[in-house]
Design an enzyme around this catalytic site. Structure first.
Site, PDB file in Angstrom:
ATOM      1  N   PRO A   2      -1.741 -10.474  -5.609  1.00  0.00           N
ATOM      2  CA  PRO A   2      -2.851 -11.048  -4.854  1.00  0.00           C
ATOM      3  C   PRO A   2      -2.408 -12.343  -4.167  1.00  0.00           C
ATOM      4  O   PRO A   2      -1.654 -13.133  -4.736  1.00  0.00           O
ATOM      5  CB  PRO A   2      -3.911 -11.344  -5.912  1.00  0.00           C
ATOM      6  CG  PRO A   2      -3.548 -10.514  -7.086  1.00  0.00           C
ATOM      7  CD  PRO A   2      -2.050 -10.415  -7.044  1.00  0.00           C
ATOM      8  N   LYS A  34      -6.397  -9.238 -12.802  1.00  0.00           N
ATOM      9  CA  LYS A  34      -4.939  -9.172 -12.645  1.00  0.00           C
ATOM     10  C   LYS A  34      -4.310 -10.337 -13.404  1.00  0.00           C
ATOM     11  O   LYS A  34      -4.933 -11.383 -13.591  1.00  0.00           O
ATOM     12  CB  LYS A  34      -4.549  -9.285 -11.169  1.00  0.00           C
ATOM     13  CG  LYS A  34      -5.231  -8.289 -10.262  1.00  0.00           C
ATOM     14  CD  LYS A  34      -4.301  -7.207  -9.880  1.00  0.00           C
ATOM     15  CE  LYS A  34      -5.002  -6.291  -8.867  1.00  0.00           C
ATOM     16  NZ  LYS A  34      -4.312  -5.078  -8.676  1.00  0.00           N
TER      17      LYS A  34
END
Length: 115
Positions: A2, A34
Site C-alpha cells: 500500500p 495489511k
C-alpha cells in the site's frame, strides 16, 4: 505494497511531519488489514493548491493498494480524513481522497512483482 500520498498546501513542522507519517502508516495498514511492514507513506507539504476557489488549508490524498475492495473505501475515507483533520486541522470538506487498486502483476518490489 500500500502507498499513501498526502499533499497539502500547509507548511508542516518536522515534528508534525514525523507524527503524521507514523500515524498514517499505522492507521492505513490497520484499516486495510495489511502488515505495516509493507506500508509506504509520502507527505508533500507546502504544495501550491486551491479548492473551491480559495487557498485555505486543503489536502489531497491518494491511496494505492493491491486488490483494494470498493467496500473498504468509505471506512478508509472516514479514517484518513479524520486523521488529517486531527493532525493538520484541515476540515473534511476540504480533503479529497483518491483510491486506486492494482493487480499484483502491476506492482513491483525487490526486482519482481506481486503477481
Amino acid at each position: 505494497m500500500p502507498y499513501l500520498n498526502i499533499q497539502t498546501n500547509l507548511a508542516v513542522s518536522e515534528e508534525a511531519r514525523h507524527l503524521l507519517l507514523k500515524r498514517s502508516s499505522k492507521l492505513t495498514a490497520e484499516l486495510l488489514g495489511k502488515p505495516e511492514s509493507y506500508m509506504m507513506v509520502a507527505l508533500k507539504p507546502d504544495v501550491p493548491m486551491s479548492f473551491a476557489g480559495t487557498e485555505d488549508p486543503v489536502a489531497y490524498l491518494e491511496l494505492h493498494a493491491l486488490g483494494l475492495a470498493a467496500d473498504k473505501t468509505k471506512i478508509l475515507s472516514k479514517g484518513l480524513c479524520q486523521l488529517v483533520e486531527d493532525e493538520l486541522g484541515i476540515p473534511g470538506e476540504r480533503i479529497y481522497v483518491k483510491f486506486a487498486s492494482a493487480q499484483g502483476a502491476m506492482w513491483g518490489w525487490k526486482g519482481d512483482t506481486f503477481g
